[in-house]
Design an enzyme around this catalytic site. Structure first.
Site, short mmCIF file in Angstrom:
data_model
loop_
_atom_site.label_atom_id
_atom_site.label_comp_id
_atom_site.label_asym_id
_atom_site.label_seq_id
_atom_site.Cartn_x
_atom_site.Cartn_y
_atom_site.Cartn_z
N ARG A 1 0.82 -1.21 0.00
CA ARG A 1 0.00 0.00 0.00
C ARG A 1 0.85 1.26 0.00
NH1 ARG A 1 -3.05 1.98 -2.67
NH2 ARG A 1 -3.98 -0.08 -2.69
N LYS B 1 2.19 24.95 -4.88
CA LYS B 1 0.95 24.36 -4.36
C LYS B 1 1.10 22.84 -4.31
CE LYS B 1 -1.86 28.18 -6.07
NZ LYS B 1 -2.93 28.60 -7.00
N LYS C 1 4.08 39.12 -5.37
CA LYS C 1 2.69 38.87 -5.74
C LYS C 1 1.82 40.05 -5.32
CE LYS C 1 1.46 34.79 -6.44
NZ LYS C 1 0.85 33.44 -6.33
N GLU D 1 4.31 39.52 -10.21
CA GLU D 1 2.98 39.20 -10.72
C GLU D 1 2.31 40.46 -11.24
OE1 GLU D 1 -1.28 37.30 -9.20
OE2 GLU D 1 0.47 37.27 -7.88
N ASP E 1 -1.14 37.14 -14.90
CA ASP E 1 -2.13 36.30 -14.24
C ASP E 1 -3.53 36.55 -14.78
OD1 ASP E 1 -2.98 34.40 -12.35
OD2 ASP E 1 -3.58 35.99 -10.97
#
Length: 282
Positions: free
Chosen positions: A102, A137, A169, A199, A220
């Site tokens: 597993r 992420k 950002k 960004e 973006d």
């Protein structure tokens, strides 16, 4: 073929997964049902088409439990899979094989899923200059493995953490007081090998960032006409990255605008596990 990760990097992760599964008493099912010294031969078999990734983790799950187990990898990481393909075989102590099964599949299936999704995007934009890249992420503690799987699928890696590149950002810009101020402060603090990316949400911000001398610009959620206009304005003065609504269907048109990179966070946080089974062989 993708360069494998060093064992010293993956072993703590695989070891922790085995310890989690074995708990306080080990595999009481295998110990009860399988007589000691029973041997078996099994194979990882693809149920779905895709790209394999994570074999080193799967192999380590077996050999950490029993170093005498023998593995024969037939389709190494990065290989294309078809339903029914035998990826690798494992032979040796049956109890050890069942106890590691597993954990091995928990690495192999998800990482192969990431590689498969990445490959789909990579193939859809292969006629352009653009490359598909991942983001930060990622599942905590699994970033190195998931980014490795992206490379197995023909993608590239974005920064690995907060310490290897500066990415300004929207919230950085808001708190700093503007694009030019944020880039200027970053330039003053950055080492000579550290790239600065900013960004961009509007064409006004783009003009400001170009004047400030950013190394890379993250455009973006630009629509296609605006994206094409932005690429023309940049005119190769900076690396161009596009993000937002990236799928195998939308990626080609975005890539054809002339960007260098397309980034997609879902590659590492929302891809479907590739169905791979462990089947017993005669």
């Amino acid at each position: 073929m993708t360069t494998p990760l060093p064992r010293i990097l993956i072993e703590p992760i695989v070891r922790a997964a085995l310890l989690e599964d074995l708990g306080r008493a080990g595999d009481i099912t295998a110990d009860a049902v399988i007589p000691a010294a029973t041997r078996a031969r099994v194979a990882f078999v693809a149920r779905d088409p895709g790209i394999v990734a994570g074999l080193d983790c799967a192999a380590l799950a077996f050999t950490l439990l029993d170093p005498s187990l023998t593995l024969d990898i037939l389709l190494p990481d990065g290989s294309a899979l078809h339903p029914g393909d035998i990826i690798a075989t494992i032979e040796g102590d049956a109890r050890a094989i069942l106890s590691a099964e597993r954990v091995a599949l928990n690495f192999l299936g998800p990482l192969s899923g990431i590689a498969t999704a990445t490959s789909g995007i990579a193939h859809s934009i292969a006629h352009t200059r653009a490359r598909i890249t991942c983001t930060r992420k990622t599942t905590p503690t699994l970033r190195a493995l998931q980014k490795y799987a992206v490379r197995c699928g023909g993608g590239a890696n974005h920064r690995f953490g907060l310490d290897d590149a500066i990415l300004i950002k929207d919230n950085h810009i808001a708190i700093a007081g503007g694009v030019a101020t944020a880039i200027a402060r970053a330039r003053a603090a950055a080492g000579h090998l550290v790239k600065i990316e900013c960004e961009i949400d509007t064409l006004d911000q783009l003009t400001e960032a170009l004047r400030a001398g950013a190394d890379a610009l993250l455009l973006d959620n630009f629509d296609l006409p605006t994206l094409r206009h932005a690429v023309a304005l940049i005119d190769r003065a900076a690396i161009i990255e596009a993000s937002g609504r990236i799928t195998p269907q939308t990626a080609p048109a975005i890539a054809e605008c002339g960007v260098d990179l397309i980034s997609a966070g879902w590659l590492t946080h929302s891809t479907r596990v590739l169905d791979i089974g462990l089947d017993f062989l005669p």
